[in-house]
Write a protein that holds these residues in place. Structure first.
Motif, PDB file in Angstrom:
ATOM      1  N   LEU A   7     -10.232  32.355  12.451  1.00 58.43           N
ATOM      2  CA  LEU A   7      -9.070  32.640  13.286  1.00 58.43           C
ATOM      3  C   LEU A   7      -8.178  31.405  13.396  1.00 58.43           C
ATOM      4  O   LEU A   7      -8.679  30.277  13.400  1.00 58.43           O
ATOM      5  CB  LEU A   7      -9.507  33.081  14.679  1.00 58.43           C
ATOM      6  N   PRO A   8      -6.877  31.600  13.481  1.00 57.69           N
ATOM      7  CA  PRO A   8      -5.991  30.439  13.665  1.00 57.69           C
ATOM      8  C   PRO A   8      -6.189  29.836  15.048  1.00 57.69           C
ATOM      9  O   PRO A   8      -6.688  30.507  15.967  1.00 57.69           O
ATOM     10  CB  PRO A   8      -4.592  31.046  13.509  1.00 57.69           C
ATOM     11  N   PRO A   9      -5.810  28.585  15.233  1.00 55.96           N
ATOM     12  CA  PRO A   9      -5.963  27.947  16.556  1.00 55.96           C
ATOM     13  C   PRO A   9      -5.027  28.598  17.574  1.00 55.96           C
ATOM     14  O   PRO A   9      -4.047  29.259  17.203  1.00 55.96           O
ATOM     15  CB  PRO A   9      -5.564  26.490  16.280  1.00 55.96           C
ATOM     16  N   PRO A  10      -5.296  28.409  18.852  1.00 54.87           N
ATOM     17  CA  PRO A  10      -4.460  29.031  19.892  1.00 54.87           C
ATOM     18  C   PRO A  10      -2.988  28.635  19.807  1.00 54.87           C
ATOM     19  O   PRO A  10      -2.116  29.404  20.219  1.00 54.87           O
ATOM     20  CB  PRO A  10      -5.087  28.535  21.193  1.00 54.87           C
ATOM     21  N   ASP A  11      -2.701  27.427  19.291  1.00 49.64           N
ATOM     22  CA  ASP A  11      -1.308  26.985  19.220  1.00 49.64           C
ATOM     23  C   ASP A  11      -0.654  27.323  17.884  1.00 49.64           C
ATOM     24  O   ASP A  11       0.425  26.816  17.568  1.00 49.64           O
ATOM     25  CB  ASP A  11      -1.212  25.476  19.471  1.00 49.64           C
ATOM     26  N   PHE A  12      -1.280  28.175  17.094  1.00 50.58           N
ATOM     27  CA  PHE A  12      -0.678  28.578  15.817  1.00 50.58           C
ATOM     28  C   PHE A  12       0.665  29.242  16.115  1.00 50.58           C
ATOM     29  O   PHE A  12       0.740  30.175  16.916  1.00 50.58           O
ATOM     30  CB  PHE A  12      -1.614  29.544  15.087  1.00 50.58           C
ATOM     31  N   PRO A  13       1.747  28.764  15.503  1.00 54.29           N
ATOM     32  CA  PRO A  13       3.077  29.223  15.924  1.00 54.29           C
ATOM     33  C   PRO A  13       3.332  30.705  15.645  1.00 54.29           C
ATOM     34  O   PRO A  13       2.804  31.281  14.683  1.00 54.29           O
ATOM     35  CB  PRO A  13       4.031  28.341  15.112  1.00 54.29           C
ATOM     36  N   LEU A  14       4.140  31.295  16.514  1.00 53.30           N
ATOM     37  CA  LEU A  14       4.624  32.647  16.277  1.00 53.30           C
ATOM     38  C   LEU A  14       5.712  32.602  15.214  1.00 53.30           C
ATOM     39  O   LEU A  14       6.377  31.586  15.011  1.00 53.30           O
ATOM     40  CB  LEU A  14       5.190  33.244  17.568  1.00 53.30           C
ATOM     41  N   VAL A  15       5.906  33.732  14.543  1.00 56.25           N
ATOM     42  CA  VAL A  15       6.940  33.802  13.507  1.00 56.25           C
ATOM     43  C   VAL A  15       8.322  33.937  14.141  1.00 56.25           C
ATOM     44  O   VAL A  15       9.312  33.461  13.604  1.00 56.25           O
ATOM     45  CB  VAL A  15       6.656  34.977  12.553  1.00 56.25           C
ATOM     46  N   TRP A  16       8.396  34.593  15.290  1.00 57.69           N
ATOM     47  CA  TRP A  16       9.665  34.755  15.998  1.00 57.69           C
ATOM     48  C   TRP A  16       9.408  34.708  17.498  1.00 57.69           C
ATOM     49  O   TRP A  16       8.260  34.719  17.941  1.00 57.69           O
ATOM     50  CB  TRP A  16      10.350  36.068  15.597  1.00 57.69           C
ATOM     51  N   GLU A  17      10.472  34.643  18.260  1.00 53.24           N
ATOM     52  CA  GLU A  17      10.386  34.523  19.712  1.00 53.24           C
ATOM     53  C   GLU A  17      10.859  35.815  20.384  1.00 53.24           C
ATOM     54  O   GLU A  17      11.604  36.594  19.791  1.00 53.24           O
ATOM     55  CB  GLU A  17      11.259  33.358  20.191  1.00 53.24           C
ATOM     56  N   PRO A  18      10.428  36.042  21.638  1.00 52.12           N
ATOM     57  CA  PRO A  18      10.913  37.236  22.349  1.00 52.12           C
ATOM     58  C   PRO A  18      12.444  37.265  22.398  1.00 52.12           C
ATOM     59  O   PRO A  18      13.091  36.243  22.630  1.00 52.12           O
ATOM     60  CB  PRO A  18      10.331  37.066  23.760  1.00 52.12           C
ATOM     61  N   GLY A  19      12.995  38.447  22.151  1.00 51.92           N
ATOM     62  CA  GLY A  19      14.444  38.613  22.190  1.00 51.92           C
ATOM     63  C   GLY A  19      15.150  38.342  20.875  1.00 51.92           C
ATOM     64  O   GLY A  19      16.356  38.611  20.756  1.00 51.92           O
ATOM     65  N   ASP A  20      14.446  37.809  19.869  1.00 50.60           N
ATOM     66  CA  ASP A  20      15.067  37.604  18.560  1.00 50.60           C
ATOM     67  C   ASP A  20      15.445  38.944  17.933  1.00 50.60           C
ATOM     68  O   ASP A  20      14.839  39.986  18.227  1.00 50.60           O
ATOM     69  CB  ASP A  20      14.121  36.858  17.620  1.00 50.60           C
ATOM     70  N   GLN A  21      16.408  38.889  17.044  1.00 49.50           N
ATOM     71  CA  GLN A  21      16.807  40.056  16.259  1.00 49.50           C
ATOM     72  C   GLN A  21      16.166  39.967  14.873  1.00 49.50           C
ATOM     73  O   GLN A  21      15.879  38.875  14.375  1.00 49.50           O
ATOM     74  CB  GLN A  21      18.334  40.114  16.113  1.00 49.50           C
ATOM     75  N   VAL A  22      15.943  41.132  14.256  1.00 48.14           N
ATOM     76  CA  VAL A  22      15.340  41.168  12.928  1.00 48.14           C
ATOM     77  C   VAL A  22      16.012  42.241  12.095  1.00 48.14           C
ATOM     78  O   VAL A  22      16.431  43.286  12.609  1.00 48.14           O
ATOM     79  CB  VAL A  22      13.810  41.420  13.020  1.00 48.14           C
ATOM     80  N   GLU A  23      16.128  41.964  10.821  1.00 48.55           N
ATOM     81  CA  GLU A  23      16.621  42.954   9.878  1.00 48.55           C
ATOM     82  C   GLU A  23      16.035  42.662   8.502  1.00 48.55           C
ATOM     83  O   GLU A  23      15.566  41.552   8.240  1.00 48.55           O
ATOM     84  CB  GLU A  23      18.148  42.962   9.809  1.00 48.55           C
ATOM     85  N   LEU A  24      16.059  43.662   7.650  1.00 45.41           N
ATOM     86  CA  LEU A  24      15.708  43.464   6.245  1.00 45.41           C
ATOM     87  C   LEU A  24      16.954  43.094   5.462  1.00 45.41           C
ATOM     88  O   LEU A  24      18.067  43.529   5.795  1.00 45.41           O
ATOM     89  CB  LEU A  24      15.132  44.751   5.649  1.00 45.41           C
ATOM     90  N   ARG A  25      16.770  42.302   4.440  1.00 45.90           N
ATOM     91  CA  ARG A  25      17.877  42.121   3.505  1.00 45.90           C
ATOM     92  C   ARG A  25      18.302  43.497   2.987  1.00 45.90           C
ATOM     93  O   ARG A  25      17.492  44.433   2.952  1.00 45.90           O
ATOM     94  CB  ARG A  25      17.444  41.229   2.334  1.00 45.90           C
ATOM     95  N   PRO A  26      19.545  43.642   2.553  1.00 47.56           N
ATOM     96  CA  PRO A  26      19.992  44.942   2.049  1.00 47.56           C
ATOM     97  C   PRO A  26      19.092  45.456   0.927  1.00 47.56           C
ATOM     98  O   PRO A  26      18.574  44.677   0.116  1.00 47.56           O
ATOM     99  CB  PRO A  26      21.401  44.641   1.530  1.00 47.56           C
ATOM    100  N   GLY A  27      18.918  46.778   0.893  1.00 44.15           N
ATOM    101  CA  GLY A  27      18.045  47.375  -0.113  1.00 44.15           C
ATOM    102  C   GLY A  27      18.425  46.997  -1.527  1.00 44.15           C
ATOM    103  O   GLY A  27      17.561  46.734  -2.370  1.00 44.15           O
ATOM    104  N   GLY A  28      19.726  46.947  -1.815  1.00 45.83           N
ATOM    105  CA  GLY A  28      20.157  46.573  -3.159  1.00 45.83           C
ATOM    106  C   GLY A  28      19.763  45.162  -3.535  1.00 45.83           C
ATOM    107  O   GLY A  28      19.451  44.870  -4.695  1.00 45.83           O
TER     108      GLY A  28
END
Length: 227
Positions: free
Chosen positions: A26-47
């Motif tokens: 298991l990663p350590p307790p302080d292993f960083p999150l990939v994003w923070e609460p309230g962040d926005q996310v999207e996929l690159r365009p399908g093309g």
């Protein structure tokens, strides 16, 4: 389209539970999150994801013996030459580079195919079934064009939320499998650090976050896998 990213702590808890089931470190307790609460996310365009997948498909074909002239011709007809990175172009056109390293991109291509909805499952226990994957990609042997492939597959990209959840899992898996390999521990399935690293590479590139701690989306060669 950009949406609010899911609760990163709850997503991380699900990823840790998966590591528990796989009996991985298991990663350590302080292993960083990939994003923070309230962040926005999207996929690159399908093309854009389709173009990246098509480029990697040609890179893999070159690693398995496709003549450079045919590879360059296919890319030119698809208007994709400018989508290759400089190392990819040197390898495709002139054979410069480590063939074995480029061949590992099959797992990154598998992850891109999952994002496009043309591969069904990114099972961390299994390596990509290359033969099955190639059936879903442009058939270079038969000269299938980029446009014809797009019409044949009718990609249905995953949601940005599902992609973010998968990215967090592979962010954790990448670290855990590396730790298991360093410690000489048995791995739970076929996948190894090359498998998880390549899949994470594709997911890190395709999933784009916006928030106070995120910069511009990286280019393919700028994806940072050091954490």
């Amino acid at each position: 389209m950009s949406v609010t990213a899911p609760d990163p702590q709850r997503v991380r808890e699900a990823s840790i539970e998966q590591l528990h089931r796989l009996r991985l470190p298991l990663p350590p307790p302080d292993f960083p999150l990939v994003w923070e609460p309230g962040d926005q996310v999207e996929l690159r365009p399908g093309g854009e994801i389709e173009a990246r997948a098509a480029c990697l498909n040609v890179v893999l074909a070159r690693a398995h013996g496709m003549p450079p002239e045919l590879a360059v011709q296919w890319l030119a007809e698809a208007r994709l030459i400018d989508r290759l990175t400089p190392p990819e172009w040197q390898f495709v056109a002139d054979g410069v580079g480590d063939e074995r390293s480029f061949a590992l991109h099959v797992e990154a291509l598998f992850a891109l195919s999952w994002l496009l909805g043309i591969a069904m499952d990114l099972d961390p226990l299994l390596r990509c079934a290359a033969d099955g994957l190639m059936e879903r990609l442009p058939n270079l042997v038969q000269g299938e064009s980029f446009d014809a492939w797009r019409r044949r597959t009718l990609a249905a990209p995953r949601s940005a939320v599902a992609a973010a959840q998968q990215l967090d899992l592979y962010y954790c898996l990448d670290r855990s499998i590396l730790e298991a390999e360093r410690a000489g521990l048995p791995l739970p399935g076929q996948a190894d650090s090359n498998t998880t690293g390549q899949r994470r590479w594709a997911l890190e590139w395709a999933v784009v976050f916006a928030g106070p701690y995120h910069g511009a989306a990286p280019g393919w060669e700028q994806v940072d896998l050091s954490t």
